[in-house]
Design a protein around this motif. Sequence first.
Motif, short mmCIF file in Angstrom:
data_model
loop_
_atom_site.label_atom_id
_atom_site.label_comp_id
_atom_site.label_asym_id
_atom_site.label_seq_id
_atom_site.Cartn_x
_atom_site.Cartn_y
_atom_site.Cartn_z
N TYR A 23 11.62 -5.45 11.08
CA TYR A 23 12.09 -4.13 10.68
C TYR A 23 13.51 -3.88 11.19
O TYR A 23 14.34 -3.32 10.48
CB TYR A 23 11.17 -3.04 11.21
CG TYR A 23 9.77 -3.07 10.63
CD1 TYR A 23 9.49 -3.61 9.38
CD2 TYR A 23 8.70 -2.55 11.35
CE1 TYR A 23 8.21 -3.63 8.87
CE2 TYR A 23 7.42 -2.57 10.85
CZ TYR A 23 7.17 -3.10 9.60
OH TYR A 23 5.90 -3.11 9.11
N GLU A 34 17.25 5.63 1.30
CA GLU A 34 15.83 5.46 0.97
C GLU A 34 15.27 4.21 1.66
O GLU A 34 14.16 4.23 2.20
CB GLU A 34 15.65 5.36 -0.54
CG GLU A 34 14.20 5.25 -0.97
CD GLU A 34 14.06 5.20 -2.48
OE1 GLU A 34 13.79 4.10 -3.00
OE2 GLU A 34 14.24 6.26 -3.11
N GLN A 35 16.01 3.13 1.64
CA GLN A 35 15.58 1.90 2.31
C GLN A 35 15.47 2.13 3.81
O GLN A 35 14.49 1.72 4.43
CB GLN A 35 16.56 0.76 2.04
CG GLN A 35 16.53 0.25 0.62
CD GLN A 35 17.63 -0.76 0.33
OE1 GLN A 35 18.68 -0.74 0.95
NE2 GLN A 35 17.39 -1.64 -0.64
N GLU A 37 14.98 4.98 5.41
CA GLU A 37 13.85 5.87 5.68
C GLU A 37 12.52 5.12 5.58
O GLU A 37 11.62 5.32 6.40
CB GLU A 37 13.87 7.05 4.72
CG GLU A 37 14.99 8.03 5.01
CD GLU A 37 15.12 9.09 3.92
OE1 GLU A 37 14.23 9.21 3.07
OE2 GLU A 37 16.15 9.80 3.94
N SER A 38 12.40 4.26 4.61
CA SER A 38 11.18 3.48 4.43
C SER A 38 10.93 2.56 5.63
O SER A 38 9.81 2.48 6.15
CB SER A 38 11.27 2.67 3.14
OG SER A 38 10.13 1.89 2.95
N ARG A 41 9.96 4.52 8.66
CA ARG A 41 8.55 4.95 8.57
C ARG A 41 7.62 3.82 9.03
O ARG A 41 6.67 4.04 9.78
CB ARG A 41 8.21 5.37 7.14
CG ARG A 41 6.77 5.80 7.00
CD ARG A 41 6.50 6.39 5.61
NE ARG A 41 5.10 6.74 5.52
CZ ARG A 41 4.17 5.97 4.94
NH1 ARG A 41 4.50 4.81 4.43
NH2 ARG A 41 2.91 6.35 4.90
N ALA A 71 1.61 1.00 3.31
CA ALA A 71 3.07 1.14 3.29
C ALA A 71 3.73 -0.19 3.02
O ALA A 71 4.70 -0.27 2.26
CB ALA A 71 3.55 1.74 4.60
N THR A 74 3.39 -0.98 -0.60
CA THR A 74 4.25 -0.13 -1.42
C THR A 74 5.68 -0.63 -1.41
O THR A 74 6.38 -0.56 -2.41
CB THR A 74 4.22 1.33 -0.89
OG1 THR A 74 2.88 1.80 -0.98
CG2 THR A 74 5.12 2.23 -1.69
N ASN A 75 6.10 -1.20 -0.27
CA ASN A 75 7.49 -1.61 -0.12
C ASN A 75 7.77 -3.02 -0.60
O ASN A 75 8.88 -3.50 -0.50
CB ASN A 75 7.91 -1.49 1.36
CG ASN A 75 8.01 -0.04 1.76
OD1 ASN A 75 8.44 0.79 0.99
ND2 ASN A 75 7.57 0.27 2.96
#
Length: 76
Positions: A23, A34-35, A37-38, A41, A71, A74-75
């Motif tokens: 990460y 957006e990337q 924030e993902s 998270r 998650a 989803t990514n």
Amino acid sequence: MENVFADTIKSIEETIERQRLIYESLLSKAETDEQKESIQRLMALSNSINEAINKKDITALNKLLTELSDANNTNK
């Protein structure tokens, strides 16, 4: 049974550490908010999982692992 639990926890902790490194690398390469924030998270979920492990809160751990799995899927 206790050894199986301890081995599982150790495996989860090792996986979380590997994910943290991934990460951090992804965060440094993220190009959009957006990337970022993902990824943040996912990092927060990993931190929550570590906390649940430390508290030995199996119910919270199960819920968080499910959230992390969802998650990650989803990514992809």
